[in-house]
Scaffold this motif. Sequence first.
Motif, PDB file in Angstrom:
ATOM      1  N   GLU A 242       0.825  -1.203   0.000  1.00  0.00           N
ATOM      2  CA  GLU A 242       0.000   0.000   0.000  1.00  0.00           C
ATOM      3  C   GLU A 242       0.864   1.260   0.000  1.00  0.00           C
ATOM      4  O   GLU A 242       0.575   2.226  -0.716  1.00  0.00           O
ATOM      5  CB  GLU A 242      -0.921  -0.005   1.228  1.00  0.00           C
ATOM      6  CG  GLU A 242      -2.109  -0.928   1.113  1.00  0.00           C
ATOM      7  CD  GLU A 242      -3.053  -0.514  -0.010  1.00  0.00           C
ATOM      8  OE1 GLU A 242      -3.662   0.561   0.084  1.00  0.00           O
ATOM      9  OE2 GLU A 242      -3.159  -1.271  -1.004  1.00  0.00           O
TER      10      GLU A 242
ATOM     11  N   THR B 295       2.365   1.688  -3.426  1.00  0.00           N
ATOM     12  CA  THR B 295       1.361   2.142  -4.392  1.00  0.00           C
ATOM     13  C   THR B 295       1.119   3.644  -4.253  1.00  0.00           C
ATOM     14  O   THR B 295       1.017   4.370  -5.253  1.00  0.00           O
ATOM     15  CB  THR B 295       0.039   1.377  -4.195  1.00  0.00           C
ATOM     16  OG1 THR B 295       0.264  -0.021  -4.372  1.00  0.00           O
ATOM     17  CG2 THR B 295      -1.012   1.845  -5.198  1.00  0.00           C
ATOM     18  N   LYS B 296       1.025   4.126  -3.018  1.00  0.00           N
ATOM     19  CA  LYS B 296       0.829   5.556  -2.781  1.00  0.00           C
ATOM     20  C   LYS B 296       2.033   6.359  -3.274  1.00  0.00           C
ATOM     21  O   LYS B 296       1.873   7.445  -3.843  1.00  0.00           O
ATOM     22  CB  LYS B 296       0.600   5.810  -1.293  1.00  0.00           C
ATOM     23  CG  LYS B 296      -0.732   5.282  -0.781  1.00  0.00           C
ATOM     24  CD  LYS B 296      -0.895   5.544   0.712  1.00  0.00           C
ATOM     25  CE  LYS B 296      -2.229   5.000   1.223  1.00  0.00           C
ATOM     26  NZ  LYS B 296      -2.394   5.221   2.691  1.00  0.00           N
TER      27      LYS B 296
ATOM     28  N   ALA C 124       1.892   6.606  -6.991  1.00  0.00           N
ATOM     29  CA  ALA C 124       0.868   7.565  -7.395  1.00  0.00           C
ATOM     30  C   ALA C 124       1.406   8.992  -7.303  1.00  0.00           C
ATOM     31  O   ALA C 124       1.160   9.821  -8.187  1.00  0.00           O
ATOM     32  CB  ALA C 124      -0.367   7.411  -6.520  1.00  0.00           C
ATOM     33  N   THR C 125       2.181   9.256  -6.266  1.00  0.00           N
ATOM     34  CA  THR C 125       2.774  10.584  -6.093  1.00  0.00           C
ATOM     35  C   THR C 125       3.763  10.892  -7.201  1.00  0.00           C
ATOM     36  O   THR C 125       3.758  11.983  -7.784  1.00  0.00           O
ATOM     37  CB  THR C 125       3.484  10.684  -4.726  1.00  0.00           C
ATOM     38  OG1 THR C 125       2.532  10.483  -3.682  1.00  0.00           O
ATOM     39  CG2 THR C 125       4.146  12.044  -4.561  1.00  0.00           C
TER      40      THR C 125
ATOM     41  N   SER D 240       3.881   9.557 -10.165  1.00  0.00           N
ATOM     42  CA  SER D 240       3.129   9.702 -11.412  1.00  0.00           C
ATOM     43  C   SER D 240       2.499  11.083 -11.533  1.00  0.00           C
ATOM     44  O   SER D 240       2.554  11.723 -12.595  1.00  0.00           O
ATOM     45  CB  SER D 240       2.037   8.624 -11.476  1.00  0.00           C
ATOM     46  OG  SER D 240       1.243   8.776 -12.630  1.00  0.00           O
ATOM     47  N   GLU D 241       1.919  11.569 -10.446  1.00  0.00           N
ATOM     48  CA  GLU D 241       1.285  12.887 -10.450  1.00  0.00           C
ATOM     49  C   GLU D 241       2.309  14.003 -10.677  1.00  0.00           C
ATOM     50  O   GLU D 241       2.017  15.003 -11.337  1.00  0.00           O
ATOM     51  CB  GLU D 241       0.557  13.114  -9.124  1.00  0.00           C
ATOM     52  CG  GLU D 241      -0.681  12.244  -8.958  1.00  0.00           C
ATOM     53  CD  GLU D 241      -1.295  12.376  -7.572  1.00  0.00           C
ATOM     54  OE1 GLU D 241      -0.760  13.176  -6.763  1.00  0.00           O
ATOM     55  OE2 GLU D 241      -2.288  11.680  -7.288  1.00  0.00           O
TER      56      GLU D 241
ATOM     57  N   GLN E  80       3.448  13.712 -14.562  1.00  0.00           N
ATOM     58  CA  GLN E  80       2.432  13.881 -15.610  1.00  0.00           C
ATOM     59  C   GLN E  80       2.403  15.272 -16.244  1.00  0.00           C
ATOM     60  O   GLN E  80       2.270  15.387 -17.462  1.00  0.00           O
ATOM     61  CB  GLN E  80       1.054  13.517 -15.058  1.00  0.00           C
ATOM     62  CG  GLN E  80      -0.023  13.417 -16.119  1.00  0.00           C
ATOM     63  CD  GLN E  80       0.201  12.268 -17.086  1.00  0.00           C
ATOM     64  OE1 GLN E  80       0.071  11.110 -16.733  1.00  0.00           O
ATOM     65  NE2 GLN E  80       0.553  12.591 -18.340  1.00  0.00           N
TER      66      GLN E  80
ATOM     67  N   SER F 137       1.348   5.141 -16.214  1.00  0.00           N
ATOM     68  CA  SER F 137       0.661   4.188 -15.343  1.00  0.00           C
ATOM     69  C   SER F 137       1.678   3.607 -14.357  1.00  0.00           C
ATOM     70  O   SER F 137       2.874   3.873 -14.468  1.00  0.00           O
ATOM     71  CB  SER F 137       0.023   3.067 -16.173  1.00  0.00           C
ATOM     72  OG  SER F 137       1.001   2.420 -16.983  1.00  0.00           O
ATOM     73  N   TYR F 138       1.207   2.816 -13.405  1.00  0.00           N
ATOM     74  CA  TYR F 138       2.133   2.264 -12.414  1.00  0.00           C
ATOM     75  C   TYR F 138       1.556   1.003 -11.781  1.00  0.00           C
ATOM     76  O   TYR F 138       0.349   0.749 -11.831  1.00  0.00           O
ATOM     77  CB  TYR F 138       2.453   3.294 -11.331  1.00  0.00           C
ATOM     78  CG  TYR F 138       1.240   3.861 -10.622  1.00  0.00           C
ATOM     79  CD1 TYR F 138       0.681   3.208  -9.518  1.00  0.00           C
ATOM     80  CD2 TYR F 138       0.647   5.051 -11.055  1.00  0.00           C
ATOM     81  CE1 TYR F 138      -0.429   3.719  -8.877  1.00  0.00           C
ATOM     82  CE2 TYR F 138      -0.473   5.570 -10.413  1.00  0.00           C
ATOM     83  CZ  TYR F 138      -1.001   4.901  -9.320  1.00  0.00           C
ATOM     84  OH  TYR F 138      -2.101   5.415  -8.687  1.00  0.00           O
ATOM     85  N   SER F 139       2.459   0.217 -11.186  1.00  0.00           N
ATOM     86  CA  SER F 139       2.038  -1.001 -10.500  1.00  0.00           C
ATOM     87  C   SER F 139       3.120  -1.438  -9.520  1.00  0.00           C
ATOM     88  O   SER F 139       4.289  -1.058  -9.645  1.00  0.00           O
ATOM     89  CB  SER F 139       1.768  -2.133 -11.502  1.00  0.00           C
ATOM     90  OG  SER F 139       2.951  -2.502 -12.178  1.00  0.00           O
TER      91      SER F 139
END
Length: 202
Positions: free
Chosen positions: A53, A56-57, A60-61, A63-64, A67, A76-78
């Motif tokens: 988790e 993943t967070k 996301a950071t 990626s943001e 972008q 995208s991410y995983s």
Amino acid sequence: MKLLVPTDFSENAYHAATYATTLVAHKPGSSMHLIHVVTPVVSDSTIIYDIREQATKALATVSEELQPTCSNCKISYSVSMGDTIEEINKTAKDKNVGMIVMGVQGLSKSERVIFGSNTVSVVSEGICPVIAVPETADAGVPKKIVFATDYYDSDLHTLQHILPIATAFNSEIIMVHIFDEKDDEQSESEMIKFISNKIFKT
């Protein structure tokens, strides 16, 4: 163009991701996929869930943050669990990426050997071309690509993998071979011409 960017959330890995963003931004419609691989050292499912988790967070950071510099591409991410090299190759195959872009060093001096060895392993065992980005490298489209060769048969195969990269960015390929006084300069020229003819079918 599709790129896979492994990250360990270090500054160097972030720099490599920024470099990758520069590449995909140059080609509208391109995409890049961020991946973080967790190799569990414990079997506690709760701890593993928390680690996943958090990763993943963090993805996301990242990626943001990336972008806005790549408005015409998809990021995208995983998070994957398992052996780092195996998971990177598996994701590269599943995502049908054309290149893997990753940093050379890791989080700290003690961890640089680990992530550094992973980079070397991906370079040698990766299922597609790998760009290893040093922490001092400037982000930008490669205008010139230096290809060092010893005239091994495998070098011709490697050069064929470099061609799509050079074509995508309209880059110049500079072939380099260091020879000593025993070597014939004329033979060197003929060998380079032979390789060029093989690659470009001239």
